[in-house]
Design a protein around this motif. Structure first.
Motif, short mmCIF file in Angstrom:
data_model
loop_
_atom_site.label_atom_id
_atom_site.label_comp_id
_atom_site.label_asym_id
_atom_site.label_seq_id
_atom_site.Cartn_x
_atom_site.Cartn_y
_atom_site.Cartn_z
N ILE A 1 51.64 42.31 50.01
CA ILE A 1 51.42 41.45 48.84
C ILE A 1 51.28 42.36 47.63
N HIS A 2 52.00 42.05 46.59
CA HIS A 2 51.86 42.78 45.32
C HIS A 2 51.43 41.76 44.27
N ASP A 3 50.19 41.91 43.77
CA ASP A 3 49.78 41.06 42.66
C ASP A 3 49.69 41.88 41.39
N THR A 4 50.01 41.27 40.27
CA THR A 4 50.01 41.99 38.99
C THR A 4 48.80 41.61 38.12
N LEU A 5 47.82 40.90 38.73
CA LEU A 5 46.61 40.54 38.00
C LEU A 5 45.51 41.57 38.16
N SER A 6 45.47 42.23 39.30
CA SER A 6 44.41 43.22 39.57
C SER A 6 44.49 44.38 38.58
N ALA A 7 43.32 44.89 38.24
CA ALA A 7 43.22 46.04 37.34
C ALA A 7 42.18 47.00 37.89
N ARG A 8 42.16 48.20 37.34
CA ARG A 8 41.18 49.19 37.76
C ARG A 8 40.44 49.73 36.54
N MET A 9 39.25 50.23 36.79
CA MET A 9 38.50 50.98 35.79
C MET A 9 37.50 51.85 36.53
N HIS A 10 36.94 52.80 35.83
CA HIS A 10 35.88 53.63 36.40
C HIS A 10 34.56 53.04 35.92
N PRO A 11 33.73 52.48 36.82
CA PRO A 11 32.51 51.78 36.37
C PRO A 11 31.62 52.59 35.44
N ARG A 12 31.36 53.84 35.78
CA ARG A 12 30.47 54.65 34.94
C ARG A 12 31.08 54.89 33.56
N ARG A 13 32.39 55.14 33.55
CA ARG A 13 33.05 55.37 32.26
C ARG A 13 33.09 54.09 31.45
N ALA A 14 33.19 52.95 32.11
CA ALA A 14 33.18 51.67 31.40
C ALA A 14 31.82 51.46 30.73
N CYS A 15 30.74 51.75 31.46
CA CYS A 15 29.40 51.64 30.85
C CYS A 15 29.25 52.61 29.69
N ALA A 16 29.75 53.84 29.88
CA ALA A 16 29.67 54.83 28.80
C ALA A 16 30.48 54.39 27.59
N ALA A 17 31.63 53.77 27.84
CA ALA A 17 32.46 53.28 26.73
C ALA A 17 31.74 52.19 25.95
N LEU B 1 31.26 53.54 41.83
CA LEU B 1 32.47 54.36 41.79
C LEU B 1 33.78 53.58 41.83
N VAL B 2 33.79 52.37 42.41
CA VAL B 2 35.07 51.79 42.83
C VAL B 2 35.87 51.20 41.68
N GLY B 3 35.37 50.16 41.02
CA GLY B 3 36.08 49.60 39.86
C GLY B 3 37.34 48.84 40.19
N ALA B 4 37.32 48.07 41.27
CA ALA B 4 38.48 47.24 41.63
C ALA B 4 38.32 45.86 41.01
N LEU B 5 39.06 45.59 39.95
CA LEU B 5 39.00 44.28 39.30
C LEU B 5 40.09 43.41 39.92
N ALA B 6 39.75 42.74 41.00
CA ALA B 6 40.75 42.04 41.80
C ALA B 6 40.43 40.54 41.87
N PRO B 7 41.45 39.70 41.85
CA PRO B 7 41.24 38.25 41.86
C PRO B 7 41.00 37.69 43.25
N HIS B 8 40.45 36.49 43.29
CA HIS B 8 40.44 35.72 44.52
C HIS B 8 41.86 35.24 44.82
N VAL B 9 42.09 34.84 46.05
CA VAL B 9 43.43 34.37 46.41
C VAL B 9 43.76 33.09 45.63
N PRO B 10 45.02 32.92 45.24
CA PRO B 10 45.41 31.76 44.41
C PRO B 10 45.62 30.49 45.25
N GLU B 11 44.51 29.91 45.69
CA GLU B 11 44.54 28.64 46.42
C GLU B 11 43.14 28.04 46.36
N ASN B 12 43.02 26.77 46.77
CA ASN B 12 41.72 26.09 46.76
C ASN B 12 40.99 26.36 45.44
#
Length: 344
Positions: free
Chosen positions: A142-158, A43-54
């Motif tokens: 913190i506001h990052d502009t790299l994260s995106a969202r999608m609906h996992p089931r709808r992504a598979c259906a697409a 259900l979640v669909g959080a396309l989020a990056p790792h922290v920008p370090e290391n």
């Protein structure tokens, strides 16, 4: 044309099938349970990056994949006519204390370099963000502009719809043809663990909930270790747990109740929203915690794409690219850290 058999119709398998078909391969997808039947049907669909370090190969690979995501999903929707619910709307994270604030400001500087100015990691005062901003003990987020969202089931259906336009169907059973890639999730990790007599990977249970709450086109939130993701269809997903020990992989319980309580405390406006679905499933995690990509350790001449634990949807565009490079062109651009040997 090259024949390709993709075993597994989760996000890795479907994405690899799509990229191979786009490059002219004759593709078949085989999954006895159908598309998105495992953890990719969440259900979640959080396309989020790792922290920008290391910085390391895993973070660089994920960054490239997140940058690739918008054209990747735009083409899929344009081909099949089904929306995956993708939007790169960013993410807000409350900052808990002074130490966290200092770290966030350091990462603001490293992100400018590591993210190649293609996305921002910015520390902002709560009153700069607007009504959707969650409360923050320090008054900053913190506001990052790299994260995106999608609906996992709808992504598979697409993906299924776009593949159908390309003449590719998902079959319950079919013999191997041509080059074979195993993207079979937890079942594939268990097969490897049994064959090698040790833990190569395992399943981690996750629980999530879907609420009827239309937040609009706003950033996702990460507060009190909970992902809060507004979807394009007027729902909002909350998750998830990470349970290594569990008896019933498909049941929800008090662990999800706790996640919901934490989300309500972080975002009080969610109080009273109807919970329309509770979900539980098991996500495949390799021993190395990185995706397993490359030559299959058991099936000679075949390939593996597994272990997308928590980051499968975010990694999928780049995983599909490097696996198509390897299978169709013999070009190996897979990071050493992702090779199956790292988990064996």
């Amino acid at each position: 044309m090259v024949d390709v058999t993709v075993r597994g119709a989760g996000i890795f398998g479907l994405s690899i099938a799509w990229t191979c078909a786009r490059r002219g391969a004759r593709v078949q997808v085989v999954d006895p349970f159908g598309p998105g039947a495992g953890s990719s049907g969440g259900l979640v669909g959080a396309l989020a990056p790792h922290v920008p370090e290391n910085w390391n190969a895993k973070k660089a690979f994920q960054f490239e994949s997140l940058i690739m995501a918008e054209p990747f999903w735009t083409q899929i929707e344009a081909t099949g006519g089904v929306s995956p619910g993708y939007a790169r709307l960013g993410r807000l994270q409350p900052i808990a204390d002074a130490r966290g604030l200092d770290l966030a400001r350091l990462r603001e500087q490293t992100a400018a370099t590591l993210w190649q100015r293609q996305a921002d990691w910015t520390v902002m005062a709560v009153d700069q963000v607007g009504a959707w901003c969650p409360p923050s003990p320090t008054g900053f987020v913190i506001h990052d502009t790299l994260s995106a969202r999608m609906h996992p089931r709808r992504a598979c259906a697409a993906l299924v719809a776009a593949l159908a336009v390309m003449g590719v169907e998902v079959a319950a059973d079919a013999p191997d043809k041509g080059r074979v890639v195993h993207a079979t999730g937890l079942a594939g990790l268990r097969e490897l663990s049994t064959a090698f007599g040790k833990t190569v990977g395992n399943g981690v249970k996750g629980q999530a909930a879907l609420l009827r709450f239309d937040a609009g086109a706003v950033p996702q939130l990460f507060a009190d270790a909970v992902h809060i993701v507004p979807h394009a269809d007027g729902t909002l997903a909350i998750g998830s747990t990470s349970e290594r020990e569990y008896e019933d992989a498909s049941s929800t319980d008090a662990a999800l109740d706790d996640v919901l309580d934490r989300a309500m405390r972080a975002v009080p406006v969610l109080h009273g929203a109807e919970v329309i679905e509770r979900w539980a499933g098991v996500r495949p995690r390799s021993k190395s915690r990185a995706p397993m990509l490359g030559a299959h350790p058991l099936h000679k001449g075949q390939f593996i794409a597994n272990g997308g634990f928590k980051i499968g949807f975010g990694m999928a565009p780049k995983v599909a690219e490097v696996m198509a490079d390897l299978m169709l062109d013999g070009r190996d651009t897979i990071p050493q850290e992702f090779l199956p040997q790292a988990s064996l």
